[in-house]
Scaffold this active site. Structure first.
Site, PDB file in Angstrom:
ATOM      1  N   GLU A   1     -21.398 -35.978 -31.994  1.00  0.00           N
ATOM      2  CA  GLU A   1     -21.652 -34.554 -32.228  1.00  0.00           C
ATOM      3  C   GLU A   1     -20.550 -33.897 -33.065  1.00  0.00           C
ATOM      4  OE1 GLU A   1     -24.344 -32.539 -30.547  1.00  0.00           O
ATOM      5  OE2 GLU A   1     -25.293 -34.487 -30.299  1.00  0.00           O
TER       6      GLU A   1
ATOM      7  N   HIS B   1     -20.877 -29.070 -25.363  1.00  0.00           N
ATOM      8  CA  HIS B   1     -19.815 -29.618 -26.208  1.00  0.00           C
ATOM      9  C   HIS B   1     -18.465 -29.230 -25.606  1.00  0.00           C
ATOM     10  CE1 HIS B   1     -22.876 -29.331 -29.704  1.00  0.00           C
ATOM     11  NE2 HIS B   1     -22.763 -30.587 -29.355  1.00  0.00           N
TER      12      HIS B   1
ATOM     13  N   CYS C   1     -18.348 -22.672 -33.206  1.00  0.00           N
ATOM     14  CA  CYS C   1     -19.490 -23.487 -33.628  1.00  0.00           C
ATOM     15  C   CYS C   1     -19.772 -23.324 -35.116  1.00  0.00           C
ATOM     16  CB  CYS C   1     -20.738 -23.084 -32.848  1.00  0.00           C
ATOM     17  SG  CYS C   1     -20.763 -23.643 -31.134  1.00  0.00           S
TER      18      CYS C   1
END
Length: 411
Positions: free
Chosen positions: A159, A225, A342
């Site tokens: 990721e 995350h 993000c």
């Protein structure tokens, strides 16, 4: 020119919508089916870029990926389910998931290495990496200074930088790289595989890497995350006490590798894990300002939460390493599960080695904002997904942007 940190933000794409596609992302799930506002979202993102640029920081951007993804739809026989929405997703705006980046001082060959993330856990994100890596190879085409790698094999979920942190005395110094992986077993998937992290470290030629297990409790609570519960910058780690499976062992390993490290641990008694995830306090940009002060750029939602505000006020009063807290408005991104962290990919490099078309100044931000204001849809309702009229609008908006910024080759 010395190496500096450049934050590359993803411009929110014209197909930005709320389809609730991301299992384990509580904000995304809670807003699934709501109308979205792509134009407002992109302008909010540009305001954040403008804000950081005004602080004296280097700022870049990445263009939205082509949507809807017709090849994906064709390969699935033009589905009528959420897989159709997946082909329209603008999730590449969250460039913390675009790649993992290791600056030149950390790598064996003295180049900055970038490995595109495969994002295989979620269908709507798994289709991104090939277009992402093409854009990375345009932005970082100088092979004397950069090496851009394809994604690691899809059997190991990766990721990107959302599960990776770097600590060093300063950005241009050799540092340690922290790879945070999860283990499956809870109600939500652990998206970062340990072997993906180790593969990236090998591809980048790293000699000082730590591999850290994310807390299963954090994943179960919605920290899909690591950057939802921890963030690092230069010599400082800012983390919730429940971020890691073995917090004390993690802190000891960091201090052994980087004795000057400062670790700011937020206790659950001050901010619960639930509130930390809901507020996206840690999904912040922890930045070193030109003055040398360290600032935390947080979403307005965190600043508005009483427990978080009280903690931050006390942190600033304590004269610790983080000296300023700067709230920004990224409400459209937050509603789909992405805060300030993000939206950006951190690259430590000499700006002169980066394709200048990806670097921003006030005039270039104004140019992009003008295109967004004129071409991005104002609103997308769930029923709009799949309509050819909207698809044409989205394609034309992206083409207008690429023409304006002279990046037609990333089509």
């Amino acid at each position: 020119m010395p190496l500096v940190e450049i934050n590359f933000d993803g411009l929110v794409g014209p197909s930005h919508n709320y389809a609730g596609l991301s299992l384990g992302n509580l904000a995304s799930a809670s807003h699934g089916g709501d109308p979205s506002y792509p134009r407002a979202a992109a302008l909010q993102g540009l305001d954040k870029m403008r804000h950081n640029l005004a602080l004296g920081l280097a700022q870049g951007f990445f263009a939205p990926l082509p949507r809807p993804d017709q090849a994906f739809l064709a390969a699935l026989g033009d589905p009528q389910t959420n897989l159709r929405a997946a082909a329209w997703s603008a999730s590449a705006m969250w460039t913390a998931n675009a790649a993992t980046v290791s600056p030149a001082p950390d790598t064996a060959d003295g180049r900055c290495h970038l490995t595109a993330a495969n994002l295989v856990t979620m269908p709507h994100r798994s289709i991104e990496w090939a277009d992402t890596v093409r854009q990375l190879r345009v932005a970082f085409a100088d092979t004397a200074h950069f090496a851009v790698h394809d994604a690691v094999p899809a059997c190991f979920g990766d990721e990107g930088a959302a599960n990776h942190m770097r600590m060093a005395a300063h950005h241009g110094a050799p540092g340690i790289e922290l790879f945070v992986y999860g283990k499956p077993g809870g109600p939500y998937p652990a998206r970062q595989h340990e072997q993906a992290s180790r593969a990236v470290a090998r591809l980048h030629g790293l000699t000082r890497a730590l591999f850290i297990e994310q807390s299963p409790d954090a994943i179960a609570a919605g920290a899909f995350h690591n950057d939802v519960v921890a963030v690092a910058n230069e010599g400082v780690l800012f983390t919730h006490e429940q971020a890691f499976a073995d917090p004390e062992g993690t802190y000891a390993a960091i201090r052994a590798a980087l004795p000057e490290a400062e670790i700011v641990v937020v206790p659950a008694s001050a901010i619960s894990l639930t509130d930390a995830i809901k507020s996206y306090l840690f999904n912040a940009q922890l930045l070193t300002l030109p003055t040398g002060e360290m600032a935390l750029v947080i979403p307005g939602e965190a600043w508005a939460m009483p427990a978080v505000r009280a903690y931050l006020d006390g942190m600033i009063a304590s004269n610790g390493p983080i000296r300023r807290v700067l709230p920004v408005d990224v409400r459209q991104s937050m509603a789909n599960g992405g805060g300030p962290a993000c939206l950006r990919l951190r690259v430590v490099a000499d700006p002169a080695t980066v394709d200048p078309r990806f670097l921003l100044d006030p005039a270039r931000i104004a140019l992009i904002a003008d295109v967004v204001a004129k071409t991005w849809p104002e609103q997308i309702d769930p029923a709009d997904i799949g309509r050819e009229s909207l698809a044409t609008t989205v394609r034309n908006a992206r083409a207008a942007l690429l023409e304006a910024v002279e990046l037609q080759e990333v089509i």
